[in-house]
Design a protein around this motif. Structure first.
Motif, PDB file in Angstrom:
ATOM      1  N   ARG A   1      46.930  27.311  28.307  1.00  0.00           N
ATOM      2  CA  ARG A   1      48.327  27.632  27.973  1.00  0.00           C
ATOM      3  C   ARG A   1      48.477  28.110  26.531  1.00  0.00           C
ATOM      4  NH1 ARG A   1      52.908  27.168  31.448  1.00  0.00           N
ATOM      5  NH2 ARG A   1      53.443  29.316  31.061  1.00  0.00           N
ATOM      6  N   GLN A   2      47.409  28.720  26.010  1.00  0.00           N
ATOM      7  CA  GLN A   2      47.481  29.273  24.650  1.00  0.00           C
ATOM      8  C   GLN A   2      47.180  30.763  24.640  1.00  0.00           C
ATOM      9  OE1 GLN A   2      45.307  26.998  21.680  1.00  0.00           O
ATOM     10  NE2 GLN A   2      45.592  25.108  22.847  1.00  0.00           N
ATOM     11  N   GLY A   3      47.180  31.351  25.817  1.00  0.00           N
ATOM     12  CA  GLY A   3      46.971  32.788  25.886  1.00  0.00           C
ATOM     13  C   GLY A   3      45.521  33.224  26.062  1.00  0.00           C
ATOM     14  N   LEU A   4      44.604  32.264  26.167  1.00  0.00           N
ATOM     15  CA  LEU A   4      43.189  32.650  26.263  1.00  0.00           C
ATOM     16  C   LEU A   4      42.847  33.295  27.605  1.00  0.00           C
ATOM     17  CD1 LEU A   4      41.372  29.648  24.569  1.00  0.00           C
ATOM     18  CD2 LEU A   4      41.440  32.022  23.771  1.00  0.00           C
ATOM     19  N   GLY A   5      43.400  32.750  28.672  1.00  0.00           N
ATOM     20  CA  GLY A   5      43.142  33.348  29.993  1.00  0.00           C
ATOM     21  C   GLY A   5      43.620  34.790  30.027  1.00  0.00           C
ATOM     22  N   ARG A   6      44.809  35.003  29.507  1.00  0.00           N
ATOM     23  CA  ARG A   6      45.345  36.376  29.462  1.00  0.00           C
ATOM     24  C   ARG A   6      44.457  37.265  28.597  1.00  0.00           C
ATOM     25  NH1 ARG A   6      50.154  38.132  30.653  1.00  0.00           N
ATOM     26  NH2 ARG A   6      51.194  36.123  30.532  1.00  0.00           N
ATOM     27  N   GLU A   7      44.013  36.757  27.466  1.00  0.00           N
ATOM     28  CA  GLU A   7      43.174  37.550  26.559  1.00  0.00           C
ATOM     29  C   GLU A   7      41.850  37.929  27.222  1.00  0.00           C
ATOM     30  OE1 GLU A   7      44.139  38.450  23.463  1.00  0.00           O
ATOM     31  OE2 GLU A   7      42.260  39.467  22.978  1.00  0.00           O
TER      32      GLU A   7
ATOM     33  N   LEU B   1      40.541  40.365  43.285  1.00  0.00           N
ATOM     34  CA  LEU B   1      40.155  38.970  43.059  1.00  0.00           C
ATOM     35  C   LEU B   1      40.708  38.137  44.211  1.00  0.00           C
ATOM     36  CD1 LEU B   1      42.916  37.361  42.049  1.00  0.00           C
ATOM     37  CD2 LEU B   1      42.412  38.548  39.920  1.00  0.00           C
ATOM     38  N   SER B   2      40.155  36.946  44.362  1.00  0.00           N
ATOM     39  CA  SER B   2      40.692  35.995  45.330  1.00  0.00           C
ATOM     40  C   SER B   2      41.119  34.750  44.570  1.00  0.00           C
ATOM     41  CB  SER B   2      39.638  35.647  46.387  1.00  0.00           C
ATOM     42  OG  SER B   2      38.566  34.942  45.800  1.00  0.00           O
ATOM     43  N   VAL B   3      42.204  34.150  45.038  1.00  0.00           N
ATOM     44  CA  VAL B   3      42.721  32.957  44.368  1.00  0.00           C
ATOM     45  C   VAL B   3      43.230  31.994  45.432  1.00  0.00           C
ATOM     46  CG1 VAL B   3      44.960  34.100  43.984  1.00  0.00           C
ATOM     47  CG2 VAL B   3      44.325  32.136  42.578  1.00  0.00           C
ATOM     48  N   GLU B   4      43.023  30.717  45.163  1.00  0.00           N
ATOM     49  CA  GLU B   4      43.529  29.695  46.064  1.00  0.00           C
ATOM     50  C   GLU B   4      45.056  29.805  46.052  1.00  0.00           C
ATOM     51  OE1 GLU B   4      44.783  26.074  45.301  1.00  0.00           O
ATOM     52  OE2 GLU B   4      45.151  26.391  47.429  1.00  0.00           O
TER      53      GLU B   4
ATOM     54  N   LEU C   1      49.516  34.163  36.274  1.00  0.00           N
ATOM     55  CA  LEU C   1      48.791  34.988  35.293  1.00  0.00           C
ATOM     56  C   LEU C   1      48.457  36.351  35.889  1.00  0.00           C
ATOM     57  CD1 LEU C   1      47.106  35.626  32.771  1.00  0.00           C
ATOM     58  CD2 LEU C   1      45.265  34.243  33.735  1.00  0.00           C
ATOM     59  N   TYR C   2      47.901  36.354  37.095  1.00  0.00           N
ATOM     60  CA  TYR C   2      47.484  37.625  37.683  1.00  0.00           C
ATOM     61  C   TYR C   2      48.694  38.527  37.960  1.00  0.00           C
ATOM     62  CZ  TYR C   2      43.092  35.062  38.286  1.00  0.00           C
ATOM     63  OH  TYR C   2      41.950  34.332  38.057  1.00  0.00           O
ATOM     64  N   ARG C   3      49.765  37.935  38.454  1.00  0.00           N
ATOM     65  CA  ARG C   3      50.981  38.744  38.684  1.00  0.00           C
ATOM     66  C   ARG C   3      51.469  39.356  37.374  1.00  0.00           C
ATOM     67  NH1 ARG C   3      53.828  38.611  43.427  1.00  0.00           N
ATOM     68  NH2 ARG C   3      53.378  36.967  44.923  1.00  0.00           N
TER      69      ARG C   3
ATOM     70  N   LEU D   1      49.831  40.298  34.965  1.00  0.00           N
ATOM     71  CA  LEU D   1      48.943  41.397  34.560  1.00  0.00           C
ATOM     72  C   LEU D   1      49.069  42.594  35.494  1.00  0.00           C
ATOM     73  CD1 LEU D   1      45.809  39.226  33.736  1.00  0.00           C
ATOM     74  CD2 LEU D   1      47.060  40.635  32.079  1.00  0.00           C
ATOM     75  N   GLY D   2      49.878  42.467  36.521  1.00  0.00           N
ATOM     76  CA  GLY D   2      50.105  43.578  37.441  1.00  0.00           C
ATOM     77  C   GLY D   2      49.388  43.470  38.772  1.00  0.00           C
ATOM     78  N   PHE D   3      48.620  42.408  38.974  1.00  0.00           N
ATOM     79  CA  PHE D   3      47.954  42.227  40.269  1.00  0.00           C
ATOM     80  C   PHE D   3      49.002  41.975  41.354  1.00  0.00           C
ATOM     81  CE2 PHE D   3      44.332  41.511  37.553  1.00  0.00           C
ATOM     82  CZ  PHE D   3      43.236  41.888  38.319  1.00  0.00           C
ATOM     83  N   VAL D   4      48.731  42.566  42.518  1.00  0.00           N
ATOM     84  CA  VAL D   4      49.660  42.469  43.654  1.00  0.00           C
ATOM     85  C   VAL D   4      48.932  41.810  44.820  1.00  0.00           C
ATOM     86  CG1 VAL D   4      51.043  43.810  45.288  1.00  0.00           C
ATOM     87  CG2 VAL D   4      50.826  44.571  42.911  1.00  0.00           C
ATOM     88  N   PRO D   5      49.559  40.787  45.441  1.00  0.00           N
ATOM     89  CA  PRO D   5      48.894  40.140  46.578  1.00  0.00           C
ATOM     90  C   PRO D   5      48.963  41.002  47.826  1.00  0.00           C
ATOM     91  CG  PRO D   5      51.032  39.128  46.163  1.00  0.00           C
ATOM     92  CD  PRO D   5      50.837  40.158  45.092  1.00  0.00           C
ATOM     93  N   GLU D   6      47.999  40.826  48.706  1.00  0.00           N
ATOM     94  CA  GLU D   6      48.062  41.516  49.983  1.00  0.00           C
ATOM     95  C   GLU D   6      49.344  41.107  50.710  1.00  0.00           C
ATOM     96  OE1 GLU D   6      43.641  42.450  51.563  1.00  0.00           O
ATOM     97  OE2 GLU D   6      44.250  40.356  51.784  1.00  0.00           O
ATOM     98  N   PRO D   7      50.026  42.074  51.314  1.00  0.00           N
ATOM     99  CA  PRO D   7      51.331  41.759  51.912  1.00  0.00           C
ATOM    100  C   PRO D   7      51.252  40.780  53.076  1.00  0.00           C
ATOM    101  CG  PRO D   7      50.655  44.031  52.398  1.00  0.00           C
ATOM    102  CD  PRO D   7      49.692  43.502  51.383  1.00  0.00           C
ATOM    103  N   GLN D   8      50.115  40.728  53.734  1.00  0.00           N
ATOM    104  CA  GLN D   8      50.021  39.828  54.900  1.00  0.00           C
ATOM    105  C   GLN D   8      49.826  38.371  54.509  1.00  0.00           C
ATOM    106  OE1 GLN D   8      47.669  42.072  54.019  1.00  0.00           O
ATOM    107  NE2 GLN D   8      45.625  41.481  54.695  1.00  0.00           N
TER     108      GLN D   8
END
Ligand SMILES: CC(C)(COP(=O)(O)OP(=O)(O)OC[C@H]1O[C@@H](n2cnc3c(N)ncnc32)[C@H](O)[C@@H]1OP(=O)(O)O)[C@@H](O)C(=O)NCCC(=O)NCCS
Length: 158
Positions: free
Chosen positions: A90-96, A115-118, A127-129, A131-138
């Motif tokens: 929660r300090q921005g490292l994952g995003r960096e 990528l795959s995420v639980e 975080l991924y959203r 950054l612009g990642f979009v989940p599969e619609p199904q």
């Protein structure tokens, strides 16, 4: 980068080296205690694709985070793993780390990143959203990693 380690010293992101292997194994086990990568898998990934494994190092030379991706194949790459040591979350490292690896992948010719995420991993999905990642619609793919191990697949066009 501007983030500070728990001791207050500066953190830096760099490519992995052979000497980092045991530390990456430790970080991976802490990030994914239920299902860490086996040592030999990380060994082989590190050996085959060292440029695509970035680590966060603190001023005491301890590793505090990592991200692992695949080199582009048919202009597509996968983020295989991302983890930050709990006390520095929660300090921005994952995003960096994600920003750095996405920049590297773009420079290497990747046009789409997967990528795959639980599905219940709200912090990672957020975080991924962001950054612009979009989940599969199904929605999540059932049993993607074995019985009961559903995963949401997300992608980003670079
Ligand atoms: C997921 C993980 C890598 C995030 O790393 P981090 O350094 O804490 O993330 P950041 O501080 O860069 O946060 C970036 C964004 O992620 C989201 N996020 C991170 N932690 C969150 C939390 N606890 N709750 C909600 N959103 C969160 C937010 O959108 C945040 O942006 P914001 O701070 O502007 O709101 C880290 O929690 C981790 O290592 N988790 C265990 C391993 C894991 O689940 N890896 C991902 C597997 S796919």
């Amino acid at each position: 980068m501007s983030s500070q380690g728990s001791g207050g010293g500066p953190l830096r992101i760099r490519a992995v080296t052979e000497d980092d292997l045991s530390h990456v194994v430790r970080l991976d086990a802490a990030a994914f205690p239920a299902d860490p990568y086996p040592f030999f898998v990380l060994r082989q990934l590190l050996t085959a694709f060292p440029e695509f494994l970035l680590v966060v190092e603190d001023s005491a030379k301890d590793l505090r985070g990592y991200v692992l991706a695949t080199p582009p194949y048919d202009a597509q790459s996968w983020i295989l793993s991302l983890g930050i040591t709990p006390e520095l979350r929660r300090q921005g490292l994952g995003r960096e780390l994600m920003t750095r690896i996405l920049g590297l992948l773009r420079a290497k010719g990747t046009h789409s990143v997967w990528l795959s995420v639980e599905p219940g991993n709200d912090s990672a999905v957020a975080l991924y959203r962001s950054l612009g990642f979009v989940p599969e619609p199904q929605g999540p793919r059932l049993d993607y990693f074995g019985p009961g191990e559903h995963r949401l697949l997300m992608s980003l066009a670079l």
